[in-house]
Design a protein around this motif. Structure first.
Motif, PDB file in Angstrom:
ATOM      1  N   VAL A 133       0.689  -1.377   0.212  1.00 27.19           N
ATOM      2  CA  VAL A 133      -0.039   0.133  -0.205  1.00 27.19           C
ATOM      3  C   VAL A 133       0.250   1.249   0.384  1.00 27.19           C
ATOM      4  N   SER A 134       0.516   2.478  -1.085  1.00 30.51           N
ATOM      5  CA  SER A 134       1.073   3.740  -0.964  1.00 30.51           C
ATOM      6  C   SER A 134       0.248   4.459  -0.593  1.00 30.51           C
ATOM      7  N   LEU A 135       0.303   4.863   1.076  1.00 26.45           N
ATOM      8  CA  LEU A 135       0.084   5.996   1.083  1.00 26.45           C
ATOM      9  C   LEU A 135       0.855   7.276   0.939  1.00 26.45           C
ATOM     10  N   PHE A 136      -0.010   8.436   0.045  1.00 27.35           N
ATOM     11  CA  PHE A 136       0.158  10.119  -0.437  1.00 27.35           C
ATOM     12  C   PHE A 136       0.146  10.934   1.391  1.00 27.35           C
ATOM     13  N   ILE A 137       0.973  11.513   1.755  1.00 22.72           N
ATOM     14  CA  ILE A 137       1.075  12.106   2.680  1.00 22.72           C
ATOM     15  C   ILE A 137       1.381  13.405   2.094  1.00 22.72           C
ATOM     16  N   THR A 148       4.979  12.803   0.009  1.00 22.59           N
ATOM     17  CA  THR A 148       5.150  12.100  -0.630  1.00 22.59           C
ATOM     18  C   THR A 148       4.473  10.888  -0.070  1.00 22.59           C
ATOM     19  N   PHE A 149       4.950   9.502  -0.399  1.00 22.09           N
ATOM     20  CA  PHE A 149       4.318   8.790  -0.148  1.00 22.09           C
ATOM     21  C   PHE A 149       5.196   7.956   1.145  1.00 22.09           C
ATOM     22  N   GLN A 150       3.604   6.937   2.135  1.00 23.11           N
ATOM     23  CA  GLN A 150       4.736   6.265   2.914  1.00 23.11           C
ATOM     24  C   GLN A 150       4.546   4.767   2.396  1.00 23.11           C
TER      25      GLN A 150
END
Length: 181
Positions: free
Chosen positions: A6-10, A15-17
């Motif tokens: 899973v890619s989380l956009f911050i 940025t991505f977490q």
């Protein structure tokens, strides 16, 4: 992503977490394919994982994971099969649609009440392979199955109502519900 966790956009940092697969790590994501995803209002994610199976609860603030898997010798564990969908109802209960029934996470946060089709009980789930869940404004839980049509459970009921797609009492393999709005 389908095969990379899973890619989380911050937005704050643009940025991505990444939450990636960590097989063998009991606190890591057990597989990279995540067909079930629920963003909870308490800053956490509920993830249904294909490989390694089970349900993962990820706390976005603490970065911690809790994993739930089927334990065959424990009837109050998560049912086996892929977790397809997760929702929270108005009372705060977490409901999980699996390939082997419906599970409600108990208030202790460790065990589940499990609901399955019972052959001679018309008030049980119509089918055990579940696809989608939805909670409406009245608190009714709607359950879409992969072969048993649509079912519902009112907020205060201890039984399920069935809504087959076809007329008659027999369900067919075409009675699959892929989305509920």
């Amino acid at each position: 992503t389908w095969l990379n966790g899973v890619s989380l956009f911050i937005p704050r940092t643009e940025t991505f977490q990444e939450i990636t697969s960590q097989p063998g790590n009991k606190n890591g994501l057990p597989g990279s394919a995540v067909p079930g995803l629920f963003v909870d209002g308490d800053a956490s994610l509920w993830l249904g994982v294909l490989e390694g199976g089970g349900l993962v609860h990820y706390d976005l603030k603490k970065g911690m994971l809790a994993r739930f898997v089927n334990e065959p010798d424990k009837p109050d564990s998560l049912p086996p099969g892929v977790v397809q969908h997760v929702v929270r109802d108005r009372k705060g209960n977490i409901w999980v649609a699996t390939g082997a029934g419906l599970a409600k996470l108990n208030s202790n946060g460790r065990t589940f009440d499990v609901f399955r089709n019972e052959k001679d009980n018309p008030r049980s789930l119509p089918y055990n392979t579940l696809q989608r869940l939805f909670v409406d404004s009245k608190g009714t839980l709607w359950i879409g199955t992969a072969g048993g049509g649509l079912a519902s459970r009112c907020e205060t009921c201890n039984y399920f109502d069935r809504y087959p797609i076809r007329d008659g009492a027999k369900f067919t393999s075409n009675d699959t519900i892929n989305a509920i709005f």
